[in-house]
Design an enzyme around this catalytic site. Structure first.
Site, PDB file in Angstrom:
ATOM      1  N   GLY A 124       0.929  -1.264   0.174  1.00 59.07           N
ATOM      2  CA  GLY A 124       0.076  -0.089   0.015  1.00 59.07           C
ATOM      3  C   GLY A 124       0.853   1.290  -0.056  1.00 59.07           C
ATOM      4  N   GLY A 126       2.637   3.658   1.695  1.00 61.96           N
ATOM      5  CA  GLY A 126       3.034   3.768   2.837  1.00 61.96           C
ATOM      6  C   GLY A 126       3.463   5.211   3.259  1.00 61.96           C
ATOM      7  N   ASP A 293       4.615  -4.084  -7.488  1.00 68.90           N
ATOM      8  CA  ASP A 293       3.903  -2.720  -6.695  1.00 68.90           C
ATOM      9  C   ASP A 293       4.379  -1.401  -7.235  1.00 68.90           C
ATOM     10  OD1 ASP A 293       5.961  -4.256  -4.954  1.00 68.90           O
ATOM     11  OD2 ASP A 293       5.950  -2.404  -3.913  1.00 68.90           O
TER      12      ASP A 293
HETATM   13  P1  AMP Z   1       9.131   1.051  -2.520  1.00 68.14           P
HETATM   14  O1  AMP Z   1      10.411   0.222  -2.489  1.00 68.14           O
HETATM   15  O2  AMP Z   1       9.828   2.432  -2.350  1.00 68.14           O
HETATM   16  O3  AMP Z   1       8.441   1.170  -3.535  1.00 68.14           O
HETATM   17  O4  AMP Z   1       8.536   0.856  -1.264  1.00 68.14           O
HETATM   18  C1  AMP Z   1       7.992  -0.308  -0.792  1.00 68.14           C
HETATM   19  C2  AMP Z   1       6.747  -0.153  -0.072  1.00 68.14           C
HETATM   20  O5  AMP Z   1       7.112   0.441   1.286  1.00 68.14           O
HETATM   21  C3  AMP Z   1       5.683   0.758  -0.396  1.00 68.14           C
HETATM   22  O6  AMP Z   1       4.489   0.109  -0.019  1.00 68.14           O
HETATM   23  C4  AMP Z   1       6.002   2.083   0.254  1.00 68.14           C
HETATM   24  O7  AMP Z   1       4.804   2.804   0.332  1.00 68.14           O
HETATM   25  C5  AMP Z   1       6.623   1.510   1.665  1.00 68.14           C
HETATM   26  N1  AMP Z   1       7.600   2.686   2.193  1.00 68.14           N
HETATM   27  C6  AMP Z   1       8.792   2.850   1.731  1.00 68.14           C
HETATM   28  N2  AMP Z   1       9.225   4.109   2.383  1.00 68.14           N
HETATM   29  C7  AMP Z   1       8.568   3.959   3.222  1.00 68.14           C
HETATM   30  C8  AMP Z   1       8.466   5.133   4.338  1.00 68.14           C
HETATM   31  N3  AMP Z   1       9.552   5.782   4.540  1.00 68.14           N
HETATM   32  N4  AMP Z   1       7.304   5.180   5.214  1.00 68.14           N
HETATM   33  C9  AMP Z   1       6.277   4.406   4.731  1.00 68.14           C
HETATM   34  N5  AMP Z   1       6.349   3.452   4.020  1.00 68.14           N
HETATM   35  C10 AMP Z   1       7.121   3.489   3.308  1.00 68.14           C
HETATM   36 MG    MG Z   2       6.739   1.460  -4.730  1.00 66.98          MG
END
Ligand code: AMP
Ligand code: MG
Length: 541
Positions: A124, A126, A293
């Site tokens: 989701g 995040g 995702d």
């Molecule tokens: P990403 O690898 O950046 O695509 O992130 C993978 C998942 O981790 C996604 O659901 C992001 O929204 C969540 N996410 C990454 N960084 C953060 C953060 N600093 N705070 C909350 N959720 C995060």
């Molecule tokens: Mg992402």
């Protein structure tokens, strides 16, 4: 842009209020995602599992001292936002998450995903919150803040983003757009005044860093993972809702019975994904984290994290240190992974769509688009005549060039820039020497390759001007090399934004470069070869 970027740097006192602009009419500001799909409209910023929901209302968490550092005025224009409205206090309040667009329910989307080949369950948004959905000139756009605070999907993280990763997303979104590559766009870069703790290389050295928020813009941020999660949870109604919503809103040209619509839609997703990947391969872009995702259902490049650009050509290269072992997301593997991700999407859709033939057709189309499109793109890069009778000859000479580049250290971008200018009658390998990072023992091989290449061009009677033109349009002169972004970031962290503004200017015309800017189109300097942020990036952001 430089002027507006500087203007955007003006202090809060100079900003004028544009409250009138913020009051959108109901035609402009809509809630179509949240109205059509099952979600929870009560605000929550508590991380939780949300079975049964496709979205959850989550309001951004206010920041202490927001400052609008820069924005792209063509993106503002796309949304019908004037420069003075962009620079108003009201707009800053919204772009930092300190104030809501009245009449819009801010939400985070619920999705899952396959990360590095393994099902990861609920992920989701995040730290991404959609703050508006507006229509201008008959085009619908979503505005999403990245780094706006905790959401129900933040899991164990903080919902924030650091300045360095925000600058990288801000710049690269627009760099890709101006290269002609489908992508989400970037409207604004706002610093928050709050610091964020990150352990950059995950080696036990957490440190505070400046926080920032990027406002990104796209017709939709729906990912493959949005479909995968309701499928995994056996929520058939939600999955069907999402399929119908996506087709109706984002693929309105598709018609027929529902079965026909789904078939056409899946084929279209396969083709768009293939086309996006061919474009990445054209310019030497490595996404770095092609988890399902991070795959847009619209075929847009999305989620700029530990991405990178090839300096020396190496099909095995990935900038993402988290993937250094398996190299799943290496440059040369991106089309294969795109296909893998489409199969994952098909598997999810197949839980509610009986006719699995439609998925086979779609994947077949992907394969065909990739194989034909890659050859045709390569022919353009090399300025070769792209007609069937030369397919084999062209493929042979192209493959040999990549073999040679792989075995030496040749700058991918500069090689093609130099090849454009080569003397076809009297080719000399000297013209390529500047593109080598190291002395190469393969010089004789390059020399005989160049002779064969020029001979093919001469034999096939390629129109010389047309060849030159095609090569110039296919091979960018300016790419957002990792070390250039890193320099802009290091300056920005010290409060100097000039390099950021300069890159914002250069990335707008990547196929043309003024003589005075040629220093931005040189080989990566030696100091950047193994530097964190240049050749090594982690998912920490
Ligand atoms: P990403 O690898 O950046 O695509 O992130 C993978 C998942 O981790 C996604 O659901 C992001 O929204 C969540 N996410 C990454 N960084 C953060 C953060 N600093 N705070 C909350 N959720 C995060
Ligand atoms: Mg992402």
């Amino acid at each position: 842009m430089l002027d507006t970027a500087k203007l955007a740097f003006s202090t809060i006192n100079q900003r004028r209020s544009h409250r009138d602009f913020m009051e959108y009419s109901s035609q402009q500001l809509t809630n179509s995602f949240s109205e059509a799909l099952t979600g929870n409209p009560s605000n929550s910023n508590t991380p939780q599992q949300t079975p049964g929901l496709l979205w959850h209302c989550s309001e951004p968490t206010p920041v202490s001292n927001p400052n609008l550092i820069a924005y792209f005025d063509e993106v503002a224009e796309l949304l019908g936002i004037t420069p003075s409205a962009m620079q108003s206090d009201d707009m800053l309040a919204r772009l930092s998450g300190n104030q809501l667009f009245s009449g819009f329910t801010p939400y985070s989307a619920c999705y899952g995903g396959h990360q590095f080949g393994h099902w990861a369950g609920q992920l989701g948004d995040g730290r991404a919150i959609t703050i508006a959905e507006l229509t201008h000139n008959n085009r619908r756009h979503e505005l999403q803040l990245k780094g706006a605070g905790l959401t129900p999907y933040s899991r164990t993280a903080d919902g924030r983003a650091v300045l360095r990763s925000s600058i990288r997303e801000f710049l690269c979104s627009e760099a890709m757009h101006h290269l002609g590559i489908p992508t989400t766009r970037a409207l604004s870069l706002v610093t928050t005044g709050d610091s964020v703790i990150r352990d950059v290389m995950y080696d036990g050295h957490p440190a505070p860093e400046p926080g920032a928020i990027v406002c990104r813009v796209a017709p939709s941020f729906i990912r493959f993972g949005n479909f995968e999660l309701p499928a995994a949870r056996n929520e058939q109604d939600n999955l069907n809702q999402l399929i119908d919503f996506t087709i109706e809103h984002d693929f309105p040209e598709i018609s027929g019975t529902r079965e026909q619509k789904v078939a056409k839609w899946f084929s279209e997703v396969c083709q768009r994904t293939a086309k996006m990947l061919i474009e990445w391969q054209r310019v030497g872009f490595v996404h770095g984290v092609m988890n399902t995702d991070n795959m847009s259902i619209l075929g847009l490049t999305i989620d700029y994290g530990p991405y990178g650009w090839l300096d020396e050509f190496d099909s095995q290269w990935t900038p993402n240190t988290t993937d250094a072992q398996g190299r799943r997301y290496r440059f040369g593997n991106q089309p294969t992974i795109g296909r893998w991700n489409l199969v994952a999407l098909a598997n999810a859709l197949a839980s509610v769509i009986e006719d699995v033939e439609i998925f086979k057709v779609g994947i077949g189309l992907f394969d065909m688009t990739i194989s034909q499109g890659m050859l045709s793109m390569q022919c353009n890069k090399f300025g070769l005549n792209n007609v069937k009778e030369f397919d084999e000859k062209n493929a042979g000479i192209i493959n040999r060039a990549y073999e040679l580049m792989q075995n030496s250290a040749v700058d991918f971008t500069l090689f093609f820039n130099q090849l454009t200018k080569v003397d076809l009658e009297n080719p000399s390998v000297d013209s390529l020497l500047d593109t080598f990072y190291e002395d190469t023992s393969d010089l004789d091989d390059f020399s005989s390759w160049l002779k064969s290449y020029c001979q093919i061009i001469r034999e096939t009677n390629v129109d010389r001007d047309e060849r030159h033109d095609t090569m110039e349009k296919t091979n960018p002169k300016f790419i957002l090399r990792n070390y250039l972004s890193q320099l802009a970031i290091e300056n920005a962290e010290k409060g100097n934004w000039e390099e950021l503004f300069k890159l914002m200017e250069l990335l707008r015309s990547p196929y043309e470069l003024k003589d005075s800017d040629l220093n931005y189109a040189t080989k990566r300097p030696e100091w950047a070869k193994h530097k964190v942020g240049c050749s090594m990036l982690s998912c920490s952001s």
